[in-house]
Design an enzyme around this catalytic site. Structure first.
Site, PDB file in Angstrom:
ATOM      1  CB  SER A   1      -0.919   0.027   1.218  1.00  0.00           C
ATOM      2  OG  SER A   1      -2.127  -0.585   0.900  1.00  0.00           O
TER       3      SER A   1
ATOM      4  CE  LYS B   1      -3.717   0.656  -1.426  1.00  0.00           C
ATOM      5  NZ  LYS B   1      -4.478   0.205  -0.252  1.00  0.00           N
TER       6      LYS B   1
ATOM      7  CE1 TYR C   1      -3.838  -1.219  -5.512  1.00  0.00           C
ATOM      8  CE2 TYR C   1      -4.163  -3.586  -5.419  1.00  0.00           C
ATOM      9  CZ  TYR C   1      -4.083  -2.366  -4.787  1.00  0.00           C
ATOM     10  OH  TYR C   1      -4.224  -2.292  -3.416  1.00  0.00           O
TER      11      TYR C   1
ATOM     12  CE1 TYR D   1      -3.425  -0.623   4.927  1.00  0.00           C
ATOM     13  CE2 TYR D   1      -1.990  -1.077   6.775  1.00  0.00           C
ATOM     14  CZ  TYR D   1      -2.258  -1.133   5.430  1.00  0.00           C
ATOM     15  OH  TYR D   1      -1.355  -1.706   4.577  1.00  0.00           O
TER      16      TYR D   1
ATOM     17  CB  VAL E   1      -0.315  -5.988   3.967  1.00  0.00           C
ATOM     18  CG1 VAL E   1      -1.590  -5.340   4.431  1.00  0.00           C
ATOM     19  CG2 VAL E   1      -0.285  -6.173   2.455  1.00  0.00           C
TER      20      VAL E   1
HETATM   21  N1  GLU Z   1      -1.620  -5.314  -2.526  1.00  0.00           N
HETATM   22  C1  GLU Z   1      -2.320  -5.224  -1.298  1.00  0.00           C
HETATM   23  C2  GLU Z   1      -3.818  -5.341  -1.483  1.00  0.00           C
HETATM   24  O1  GLU Z   1      -4.344  -4.741  -2.335  1.00  0.00           O
HETATM   25  C3  GLU Z   1      -1.965  -3.944  -0.609  1.00  0.00           C
HETATM   26  C4  GLU Z   1      -2.632  -3.822   0.714  1.00  0.00           C
HETATM   27  C5  GLU Z   1      -1.867  -3.034   1.720  1.00  0.00           C
HETATM   28  O2  GLU Z   1      -0.661  -3.020   1.767  1.00  0.00           O
HETATM   29  O3  GLU Z   1      -2.572  -2.403   2.512  1.00  0.00           O
HETATM   30  O4  GLU Z   1      -4.475  -6.031  -0.787  1.00  0.00           O
END
Ligand code: GLU
Length: 310
Positions: free
Chosen positions: A66, A69, A194, A246, A264
């Protein structure tokens, strides 16, 4: 900065944080992430010209997940501007888990609440300019190379494939968004891009360097270049503060108070405004998906060196 002369205190903080790792668990919903060693903890603190503090094996690499992002958001903002981005994704924290679908259904119009949750990140990835997945990914990698000065960075194909093959929840979010005209790409291409962006592999030194640029108005001290326009670096830090950890972002703002983004895989990127960039890797996660040792370490660092922005 004080941190570089404070080795003893740093060692104590690392030890205390390390103790927390045993209460966490590595992510396993992406099969390839479950192979990580939960007992790893590494830290890099960068202040523009050099690393001022490191701990653990800072050359060990992990995937951005994430954390990517924040970078795709910057690219989309540079590509299509604020009006374009925020017509398709909102600016508000959700208080829900990162992969939740619930607010997409209960909110009208059905637009993801922010770019840090999966639905919002999928919408943002859909905005990146380029004719093919390769071209878009190439642009993202070039951006990361410039931010880190490390042109060897690429994505881990095993992790990307592992996620692509099991990403049914993200697929359903993406199809939902397509139905509501928030995204327009072919969904399998969007998922490919993604999952590859999430699988970009870095070390905590790379993360610290990216954080430094974000924290310092988008400028690289090393190259004396503005890589990210000032107003975009502000938007990045704001989302990191309000939604970066989060649904623990509020508690994190109180306890740590540094704009940060976690993934994650166990990475955390923390950008102190006009201060150091911090990269941490500790794959044992708490129930919300944040590195448990990483959070503890950032809390200790923020207290000792007064790093909170509040
Ligand atoms: N690739 C992970 C997903 O989409 C990233 C989630 C994360 O790191 O919060 O579930």
């Amino acid at each position: 900065m004080e941190i570089c002369r404070d080795t003893e205190a740093l060692n104590i903080m690392i030890k205390e944080a390390y103790q927390q790792a045993k209460f966490g668990k590595v992510a396993d919903y992406i099969p390839a992430l479950s192979w990580a060693n939960p007992e790893t903890l590494s830290l890099a603190i960068y202040e523009g010209k050099s690393m001022i503090a490191t701990a653990g094996d800072t050359s060990e690499t992990f995937t951005l997940q994430s954390i990517s992002k924040v970078l795709t958001l910057a690219m989309a903002l540079m590509d299509i501007g604020e009006d374009g981005v925020f017509s398709r994704v909102g600016m508000e924290p959700t208080g829900d888990p990162f992969n939740s679908i619930i607010k997409l259904e209960t909110h009208t119009p059905s637009k993801p609440l922010n770019p840090m949750i999966n639905a919002g990140a999928l919408a943002v990835t859909d905005m990146i300019k380029g004719n093919t997945v390769e071209e878009k990914l190439g642009r993202l990698l070039a951006f990361i190379h410039e931010l880190t000065g490390n042109s060897a960075i690429t994505y881990n194909n095993e992790v990307a494939t592992s996620e692509f093959e099991t990403a049914d929840l993200n697929r359903s979010l993406a199809y939902f968004l397509k139905q509501h005209r928030v995204v327009s790409s072919d969904i399998e291409c969007l998922l490919e891009l993604y999952t590859k962006q999430c699988a970009v592999e870095v070390s905590c030194e790379d993360l610290a360097k990216i954080a430094f640029v974000i924290g310092n108005e988008g400028r690289s001290v090393e190259t004396d270049r503005t890589i990210i326009p000032l107003h975009i670096s502000r938007i990045m830090k704001t989302f990191m503060t309000t939604c970066g950890m989060y649904n623990a972002s509020g508690e994190f703002a109180i306890k740590v108070g540094i704009p940060s983004k976690s993934g994650v895989s166990g990475g955390i990127m923390a950008a102190v405004p006009h201060g150091p960039g911090i990269g941490i890797f500790g794959p044992a996660l708490d129930e919300k998906g944040n590195s448990i040792a990483g959070m503890k370490l950032l809390e200790s660092l923020a207290h000792r060196y007064d790093l909170s922005i509040f």
